[in-house]
Design a protein around this motif. Structure first.
Motif, PDB file in Angstrom:
ATOM      1  N   ALA A   1      48.544  49.537 -37.917  1.00  0.00           N
ATOM      2  CA  ALA A   1      48.147  48.126 -37.819  1.00  0.00           C
ATOM      3  C   ALA A   1      47.809  47.840 -36.361  1.00  0.00           C
ATOM      4  O   ALA A   1      48.664  47.951 -35.493  1.00  0.00           O
ATOM      5  CB  ALA A   1      49.274  47.223 -38.295  1.00  0.00           C
ATOM      6  N   GLY A   2      46.551  47.496 -36.099  1.00  0.00           N
ATOM      7  CA  GLY A   2      46.146  47.219 -34.732  1.00  0.00           C
ATOM      8  C   GLY A   2      44.692  47.577 -34.493  1.00  0.00           C
ATOM      9  O   GLY A   2      43.959  47.942 -35.415  1.00  0.00           O
ATOM     10  N   ASP A   3      44.272  47.491 -33.237  1.00  0.00           N
ATOM     11  CA  ASP A   3      42.883  47.747 -32.889  1.00  0.00           C
ATOM     12  C   ASP A   3      42.545  49.228 -32.811  1.00  0.00           C
ATOM     13  O   ASP A   3      41.391  49.615 -32.986  1.00  0.00           O
ATOM     14  CB  ASP A   3      42.550  47.100 -31.532  1.00  0.00           C
ATOM     15  N   GLN A   4      43.534  50.059 -32.513  1.00  0.00           N
ATOM     16  CA  GLN A   4      43.282  51.485 -32.311  1.00  0.00           C
ATOM     17  C   GLN A   4      44.125  52.308 -33.278  1.00  0.00           C
ATOM     18  O   GLN A   4      45.353  52.223 -33.246  1.00  0.00           O
ATOM     19  CB  GLN A   4      43.619  51.896 -30.877  1.00  0.00           C
ATOM     20  N   PRO A   5      43.504  53.130 -34.121  1.00  0.00           N
ATOM     21  CA  PRO A   5      44.301  53.959 -35.034  1.00  0.00           C
ATOM     22  C   PRO A   5      45.027  55.093 -34.323  1.00  0.00           C
ATOM     23  O   PRO A   5      46.103  55.501 -34.735  1.00  0.00           O
ATOM     24  CB  PRO A   5      43.267  54.493 -36.024  1.00  0.00           C
ATOM     25  N   GLN A   6      44.432  55.600 -33.249  1.00  0.00           N
ATOM     26  CA  GLN A   6      45.043  56.666 -32.462  1.00  0.00           C
ATOM     27  C   GLN A   6      45.109  56.206 -31.011  1.00  0.00           C
ATOM     28  O   GLN A   6      44.099  55.794 -30.441  1.00  0.00           O
ATOM     29  CB  GLN A   6      44.225  57.957 -32.563  1.00  0.00           C
ATOM     30  N   VAL A   7      46.294  56.277 -30.426  1.00  0.00           N
ATOM     31  CA  VAL A   7      46.493  55.835 -29.047  1.00  0.00           C
ATOM     32  C   VAL A   7      46.822  57.064 -28.194  1.00  0.00           C
ATOM     33  O   VAL A   7      47.619  57.916 -28.595  1.00  0.00           O
ATOM     34  CB  VAL A   7      47.634  54.804 -28.952  1.00  0.00           C
TER      35      VAL A   7
ATOM     36  N   ARG B   1      42.088  48.769 -41.508  1.00  0.00           N
ATOM     37  CA  ARG B   1      42.311  49.673 -40.374  1.00  0.00           C
ATOM     38  C   ARG B   1      40.968  50.194 -39.894  1.00  0.00           C
ATOM     39  O   ARG B   1      40.232  50.844 -40.637  1.00  0.00           O
ATOM     40  CB  ARG B   1      43.203  50.832 -40.811  1.00  0.00           C
ATOM     41  N   TRP B   2      40.646  49.885 -38.641  1.00  0.00           N
ATOM     42  CA  TRP B   2      39.338  50.204 -38.097  1.00  0.00           C
ATOM     43  C   TRP B   2      39.373  51.519 -37.322  1.00  0.00           C
ATOM     44  O   TRP B   2      40.395  51.907 -36.766  1.00  0.00           O
ATOM     45  CB  TRP B   2      38.873  49.082 -37.170  1.00  0.00           C
ATOM     46  N   ASP B   3      38.220  52.173 -37.281  1.00  0.00           N
ATOM     47  CA  ASP B   3      38.096  53.413 -36.498  1.00  0.00           C
ATOM     48  C   ASP B   3      37.927  53.142 -35.008  1.00  0.00           C
ATOM     49  O   ASP B   3      38.335  53.956 -34.176  1.00  0.00           O
ATOM     50  CB  ASP B   3      36.899  54.234 -36.991  1.00  0.00           C
ATOM     51  N   GLU B   4      37.330  52.004 -34.684  1.00  0.00           N
ATOM     52  CA  GLU B   4      37.008  51.718 -33.283  1.00  0.00           C
ATOM     53  C   GLU B   4      36.842  50.208 -33.118  1.00  0.00           C
ATOM     54  O   GLU B   4      36.330  49.535 -34.016  1.00  0.00           O
ATOM     55  CB  GLU B   4      35.713  52.435 -32.900  1.00  0.00           C
TER      56      GLU B   4
ATOM     57  N   MET C   1      37.267  29.153 -26.196  1.00  0.00           N
ATOM     58  CA  MET C   1      35.824  28.908 -26.272  1.00  0.00           C
ATOM     59  C   MET C   1      35.147  29.798 -27.306  1.00  0.00           C
ATOM     60  O   MET C   1      34.546  29.303 -28.260  1.00  0.00           O
ATOM     61  CB  MET C   1      35.202  29.144 -24.898  1.00  0.00           C
ATOM     62  N   VAL C   2      35.251  31.101 -27.120  1.00  0.00           N
ATOM     63  CA  VAL C   2      34.491  32.018 -27.966  1.00  0.00           C
ATOM     64  C   VAL C   2      35.160  33.386 -27.967  1.00  0.00           C
ATOM     65  O   VAL C   2      35.736  33.818 -26.966  1.00  0.00           O
ATOM     66  CB  VAL C   2      33.025  32.131 -27.466  1.00  0.00           C
ATOM     67  N   ALA C   3      35.074  34.048 -29.106  1.00  0.00           N
ATOM     68  CA  ALA C   3      35.560  35.420 -29.247  1.00  0.00           C
ATOM     69  C   ALA C   3      34.560  36.190 -30.085  1.00  0.00           C
ATOM     70  O   ALA C   3      34.163  35.729 -31.162  1.00  0.00           O
ATOM     71  CB  ALA C   3      36.933  35.454 -29.903  1.00  0.00           C
ATOM     72  N   VAL C   4      34.144  37.359 -29.590  1.00  0.00           N
ATOM     73  CA  VAL C   4      33.224  38.228 -30.327  1.00  0.00           C
ATOM     74  C   VAL C   4      33.793  39.644 -30.290  1.00  0.00           C
ATOM     75  O   VAL C   4      34.046  40.189 -29.206  1.00  0.00           O
ATOM     76  CB  VAL C   4      31.810  38.223 -29.725  1.00  0.00           C
ATOM     77  N   PHE C   5      33.985  40.229 -31.459  1.00  0.00           N
ATOM     78  CA  PHE C   5      34.522  41.577 -31.577  1.00  0.00           C
ATOM     79  C   PHE C   5      33.559  42.454 -32.362  1.00  0.00           C
ATOM     80  O   PHE C   5      32.910  41.995 -33.315  1.00  0.00           O
ATOM     81  CB  PHE C   5      35.872  41.565 -32.301  1.00  0.00           C
ATOM     82  N   ALA C   6      33.484  43.718 -31.967  1.00  0.00           N
ATOM     83  CA  ALA C   6      32.728  44.731 -32.709  1.00  0.00           C
ATOM     84  C   ALA C   6      33.718  45.758 -33.219  1.00  0.00           C
ATOM     85  O   ALA C   6      34.490  46.330 -32.440  1.00  0.00           O
ATOM     86  CB  ALA C   6      31.681  45.390 -31.806  1.00  0.00           C
ATOM     87  N   ARG C   7      33.680  46.016 -34.522  1.00  0.00           N
ATOM     88  CA  ARG C   7      34.608  46.976 -35.131  1.00  0.00           C
ATOM     89  C   ARG C   7      33.823  47.960 -35.995  1.00  0.00           C
ATOM     90  O   ARG C   7      32.923  47.571 -36.736  1.00  0.00           O
ATOM     91  CB  ARG C   7      35.661  46.256 -35.970  1.00  0.00           C
ATOM     92  N   ARG C   8      34.206  49.220 -35.880  1.00  0.00           N
ATOM     93  CA  ARG C   8      33.508  50.271 -36.628  1.00  0.00           C
ATOM     94  C   ARG C   8      34.395  50.831 -37.726  1.00  0.00           C
ATOM     95  O   ARG C   8      35.579  51.093 -37.521  1.00  0.00           O
ATOM     96  CB  ARG C   8      33.090  51.403 -35.697  1.00  0.00           C
ATOM     97  N   SER C   9      33.783  51.023 -38.877  1.00  0.00           N
ATOM     98  CA  SER C   9      34.403  51.741 -39.978  1.00  0.00           C
ATOM     99  C   SER C   9      33.408  52.777 -40.466  1.00  0.00           C
ATOM    100  O   SER C   9      32.340  52.425 -40.992  1.00  0.00           O
ATOM    101  CB  SER C   9      34.768  50.793 -41.123  1.00  0.00           C
TER     102      SER C   9
END
Length: 637
Positions: free
Chosen positions: A97-103, A545-548, A558-566
């Motif tokens: 659970a989080g932004d990075q599957p592997q740390v 669960r995202w890959d990246e 104000m603003v939040a923009v995220f890019a997530r890869r699956s």
């Protein structure tokens, strides 16, 4: 690498030939692997303090250290004994659970040992990574007597011109404290507002922008276990110093009677929680930091192959008053099948049809069933095990446990035991009405989600939510969600008691911006099926669960923009927290190989509908987000 020998400044005052007086200050420095983050500890006239810097510029100013036990004072008359060598560690682990599957992060550690006036030792452990710094206390001697920390003088001094986003810590009540309030813009010295409950302090985490160093700092704690309480910050921040505070004596889970005072107690040896400061020149970097889990204990689950993040259908938000029938629960199971989601949640009211029939139906459809439970049932070890065995016998794959409403040590210990006992039964866990996670998702990776957030159920209960939700949702990625998975229950579009002012595109985008190991989608099947097919497909394909992950734009409030890869798809989602139209320009050149592109944005009925349009292959995308609006870009190879 700089060598960490003590720097000793000696002031010599020359009097008569009969004698010379000496006063000294000694400092120890620990820097991050990239040498940008520093924590410096000082011993001056028997008292400890520290300060931090980023790129050579001050972030946290001189701040106090030390604590008082019931038997010893470790605040005054301290003397330096020894400094250990810098230990270079690599924190390499998996997160479910989080932004990075592997740390895979480097962290430097160093131990400093001091003795009090009675000659007893206290160890101060320092940590520095490229994302920030931290410290914690440790008593290494062995003693079976229970010791109590009566007070902790640890503080965080920020410049008076700093500006922050802070959430009030609530006094005890039937549903508090549970970290369910707005984050307010605040300056050092401001008192926490009595917002949704009387405020008795500031809750972790707190986020500050430090103008003089052009830095952001997020302050929180990590590694809290059954040996300590969860802490917050005292309400008084005079001169910009925020002090650690313990829970209040009257905090408790309904049905449980507190057994001792609110101050933490334990036997020696005793290692205490990390006090964490994530530092960066951009809020975007704060959002994707893993320092909280980097500093937490490794996984205590040897085989994690059974732990599966996923999406869940959830009937309560659409039908809070029922009817809680077998038919209704089965309909949401069928919707999970249709969407390709992994879970369905049986919330409050499941006892009317009973677990066995609705869970059996879900399992027959290949859906993992989850069930709501009450926290008061999980303090007593035997009662806890009996309840979990009941859930497991019915085929329940995980539980949602609600209404903890306490940061006291007993509550932390009960939650730690629950993480352990659910893991032993291969059950996943979601805590609600609770404290924020403190790195537990690394130590107990079956903890896939926690609430501790003012989420979308507030459209039932909080009249101010309608005006403040958009702003709050652009603050959460840089505050609460940094600490761990956040069960905000996104996509709450259908009308409820308090009228929503965000657009439907904003609501859809939040599901791709907030992270949770289980995403409980809030709305009804009818609403989802009203979406254009291309938009609906996003929620079939977007995982929990995202890959990246990258934060492309981060301006809290104000603003939040995220890019997530699956896999071979990128999902870029943005939301506005303002009442004005907001232009954004995104550099899409890193995604030039992803030629199949669509946009999801506001339709004519912006409140309830979205429009889908093709997106060209330009390397730059310019868009005007409408007030409290949002968007999604999907890019496929």
């Amino acid at each position: 690498m700089r060598y960490f020998t003590p720097i000793i400044f000696i002031a010599i005052v020359v009097g008569s030939f009969a004698g010379t007086a000496f006063a000294s200050t000694t400092e120890w420095l620990l820097e991050s692997p990239d040498k940008k983050c520093e924590i410096i500890v000082s011993l001056d006239s028997g008292r400890l303090s520290y300060h931090t810097s980023l790129d050579g510029k001050a972030v946290i100013q001189k701040s106090p250290l030390g604590l008082k036990r019931d038997d010893q004072d470790f605040e005054n008359d301290l003397a330096f004994e020894r400094a250990g060598k810098v230990e270079k560690d690599r924190e390499k682990y998996e997160l479910f659970a989080g932004d990075q599957p592997q740390v895979n992060h480097r962290v430097n550690f160093r131990e400093l040992v001091f003795r009090n006036a009675n000659g007893l030792p206290m160890e101060l452990e320092l940590a520095a990574s490229d994302e920030g710094v931290a410290f914690r206390y440790r008593f290494t001697e062995t003693n079976d007597a229970v010791r109590v920390v009566e007070s902790e003088s640890s503080g965080f001094a920020v410049p008076m011109n700093a500006r922050g986003w802070l959430q009030p810590y609530h006094s005890a009540g039937p549903y508090t404290p549970a970290y369910e309030d707005f984050f307010f813009p605040a300056s050092p010295g401001d008192l926490p507002p009595d917002s949704r409950q009387k405020a008795v302090g500031w809750a972790f985490p707190v986020l500050f922008h430090i103008p003089d160093s052009a830095a952001w700092v997020l302050i929180t704690e990590a590694g809290t276990d059954e040996s300590y309480c969860a802490c917050h910050l005292a309400p008084d921040s005079s001169n910009g110093v925020y002090h650690i505070a313990f829970p209040k004596a009257d905090e408790t889970t309904g049905g449980y009677t507190n057994q001792f005072g609110p101050e933490p107690q334990f036997t020696l040896p005793w290692t205490m929680p990390w006090r964490v400061m994530i530092m960066s020149q951009s809020a975007a970097d704060i959002a994707t930091s893993t320092l909280v889990t980097d500093l937490s204990a490794p996984s205590r689950i040897a085989d994690t192959s059974w732990i599966k993040p996923g999406r869940a259908s959830w009937g309560w938000w659409a039908y809070p008053d029922g009817p809680f029938t077998e038919k209704l629960f089965d309909e949401f199971t069928d919707f999970a099948v249709k969407m390709g989601w992994e879970y369905t949640l049986f919330d409050a009211g499941w006892w009317k049809p009973g677990l066995k029939p609705i869970a059996s139906y879900a399992l027959s459809k290949g859906i993992k069933p989850l069930a709501w439970n009450y926290a008061g049932d999980f303090y007593d070890p035997e009662k806890r095990k009996a309840k979990l065995d009941e859930m497991a016998a019915a085929g329940i794959a995980g539980i949602k446990v609600d209404f903890w409403c306490s940061d006291r040590q007993e509550a932390i210990a009960a939650q730690q035991a629950l993480m352990r006992d659910t893991a032993a039964r291969k059950m996943v866990l979601n805590l609600h009405g609770c404290t924020i996670p403190r790195g537990w998702q690394r130590t107990w990776p079956n903890l896939l989600s926690t609430e501790a957030v003012l989420g979308d159920e507030s459209y039932f209960y909080e009249p101010r939510y309608t005006e403040k939700a958009a702003e709050l949702e652009t603050v959460l990625p840089f505050t609460r969600n940094v600490c761990g998975p956040m069960d905000v229950t996104p996509i709450a579009c259908s009308p409820k008691k308090f009228d929503r002012t965000t657009t439907a595109a904003h609501e859809l985008a939040t599901a791709l911006i907030f992270t949770s190991g289980i995403i409980h989608y809030a709305d009804s099947p009818e609403f989802f099926e009203s979406l254009p097919p291309e938009a609906l497909k996003i929620f079939r394909d977007a995982p929990a669960r995202w890959d990246e992950t990258k934060c492309l734009v981060g301006e809290p409030g104000m603003v939040a923009v995220f890019a997530r890869r699956s896999g071979k798809s990128w999902f870029i989602a943005g939301i506005s927290g303002t009442t004005n139209s907001l232009p954004v320009t995104l550099d899409l050149s890193p995604y030039k190989k992803y030629r199949h592109r669509i946009t999801v944005s506001e339709a004519a009925d912006a409140k309830m509908q979205v429009a889908v349009a093709p997106l060209g292959n330009s390397n730059q995308w310019q868009h005007l987000i409408p007030p409290r609006g949002g968007f999604i870009l999907r890019l496929d190879k």
